[in-house]
Motif scaffolding. Structure first.
Motif, PDB file in Angstrom:
ATOM      1  N   CYS A 107       2.412   1.764  -3.503  1.00  0.00           N
ATOM      2  CA  CYS A 107       1.260   2.177  -4.466  1.00  0.00           C
ATOM      3  C   CYS A 107       1.051   3.596  -4.054  1.00  0.00           C
ATOM      4  CB  CYS A 107      -0.199   1.496  -4.162  1.00  0.00           C
ATOM      5  SG  CYS A 107      -0.003  -0.476  -4.847  1.00  0.00           S
ATOM      6  N   ASP A 108       0.803   4.003  -3.078  1.00  0.00           N
ATOM      7  CA  ASP A 108       0.654   5.340  -2.834  1.00  0.00           C
ATOM      8  C   ASP A 108       1.830   6.435  -3.038  1.00  0.00           C
ATOM      9  OD1 ASP A 108      -2.035   4.688  -1.808  1.00  0.00           O
ATOM     10  OD2 ASP A 108      -1.195   4.881   0.377  1.00  0.00           O
ATOM     11  N   CYS A 148       1.526   3.852  -8.629  1.00  0.00           N
ATOM     12  CA  CYS A 148       1.188   2.735  -9.431  1.00  0.00           C
ATOM     13  C   CYS A 148       0.425   1.769  -9.107  1.00  0.00           C
ATOM     14  CB  CYS A 148       2.651   2.104  -9.439  1.00  0.00           C
ATOM     15  SG  CYS A 148       3.405   1.275  -7.980  1.00  0.00           S
ATOM     16  N   SER A 149       0.271   0.611  -9.872  1.00  0.00           N
ATOM     17  CA  SER A 149      -0.742  -0.371  -9.887  1.00  0.00           C
ATOM     18  C   SER A 149      -0.116  -1.486  -8.833  1.00  0.00           C
ATOM     19  CB  SER A 149      -0.918  -1.305 -10.992  1.00  0.00           C
ATOM     20  OG  SER A 149       0.410  -2.036 -11.493  1.00  0.00           O
ATOM     21  N   LEU A 150      -1.021  -2.267  -8.072  1.00  0.00           N
ATOM     22  CA  LEU A 150      -0.796  -3.283  -7.410  1.00  0.00           C
ATOM     23  C   LEU A 150       0.362  -4.162  -7.683  1.00  0.00           C
ATOM     24  CD1 LEU A 150      -0.992  -4.598  -4.533  1.00  0.00           C
ATOM     25  CD2 LEU A 150      -3.042  -5.815  -5.275  1.00  0.00           C
ATOM     26  N   ARG A 151       0.227  -4.574  -8.970  1.00  0.00           N
ATOM     27  CA  ARG A 151       1.329  -5.469  -9.630  1.00  0.00           C
ATOM     28  C   ARG A 151       2.540  -4.887  -9.723  1.00  0.00           C
ATOM     29  NH1 ARG A 151       2.522 -10.263  -9.925  1.00  0.00           N
ATOM     30  NH2 ARG A 151       4.694  -9.879 -10.506  1.00  0.00           N
ATOM     31  N   GLU A 152       2.730  -3.326 -10.203  1.00  0.00           N
ATOM     32  CA  GLU A 152       3.874  -2.740 -10.101  1.00  0.00           C
ATOM     33  C   GLU A 152       4.423  -2.727  -8.665  1.00  0.00           C
ATOM     34  OE1 GLU A 152       3.153   0.064 -13.894  1.00  0.00           O
ATOM     35  OE2 GLU A 152       2.052   0.535 -11.991  1.00  0.00           O
ATOM     36  N   ALA A 153       3.819  -2.335  -7.791  1.00  0.00           N
ATOM     37  CA  ALA A 153       4.130  -2.012  -6.323  1.00  0.00           C
ATOM     38  C   ALA A 153       4.686  -3.419  -5.800  1.00  0.00           C
ATOM     39  CB  ALA A 153       3.045  -1.805  -5.627  1.00  0.00           C
ATOM     40  N   LYS A 183       0.779  -1.188   0.205  1.00  0.00           N
ATOM     41  CA  LYS A 183       0.156   0.042  -0.143  1.00  0.00           C
ATOM     42  C   LYS A 183       1.010   1.258  -0.050  1.00  0.00           C
ATOM     43  CE  LYS A 183      -3.651   2.371   2.402  1.00  0.00           C
ATOM     44  NZ  LYS A 183      -3.431   3.621   1.578  1.00  0.00           N
ATOM     45  N   SER A 219       0.605 -14.471  -4.393  1.00  0.00           N
ATOM     46  CA  SER A 219       0.221 -13.390  -5.455  1.00  0.00           C
ATOM     47  C   SER A 219      -0.230 -13.831  -6.815  1.00  0.00           C
ATOM     48  CB  SER A 219       1.475 -12.493  -5.633  1.00  0.00           C
ATOM     49  OG  SER A 219       2.363 -13.163  -6.456  1.00  0.00           O
TER      50      SER A 219
END
Length: 61
Positions: free
Chosen positions: A19-20, A24-29, A16, A61
């Motif tokens: 991401c913040d 970025c997206s969750l996948r990128e994070a 999280k 994941s």
């Protein structure tokens, strides 16, 4: 903050935070998290209370 979460094994909080911070997206994070985890493991192995296997044992994941 992400480094603290990573070292503590707080994967969801770390994701999280990334991401913040990165917007970025969750996948990128997750990709960023894993890369940073690996770097921290190399640079600060004594900071991790769990082995690599224990760290990821309950995360899928």
């Amino acid at each position: 903050m992400a480094d603290d979460a990573i070292v503590a094994g707080r994967i969801i909080l770390g994701l999280k935070t990334l991401c913040d911070h990165l917007g970025c997206s969750l996948r990128e994070a997750l990709d960023a998290y894993v890369a940073r985890y690996e770097q921290l493991r190399r640079e600060r192995p004594a900071d991790f209370a769990k082995s690599h296997e224990e760290y990821w044992a309950n995360f899928h994941s």
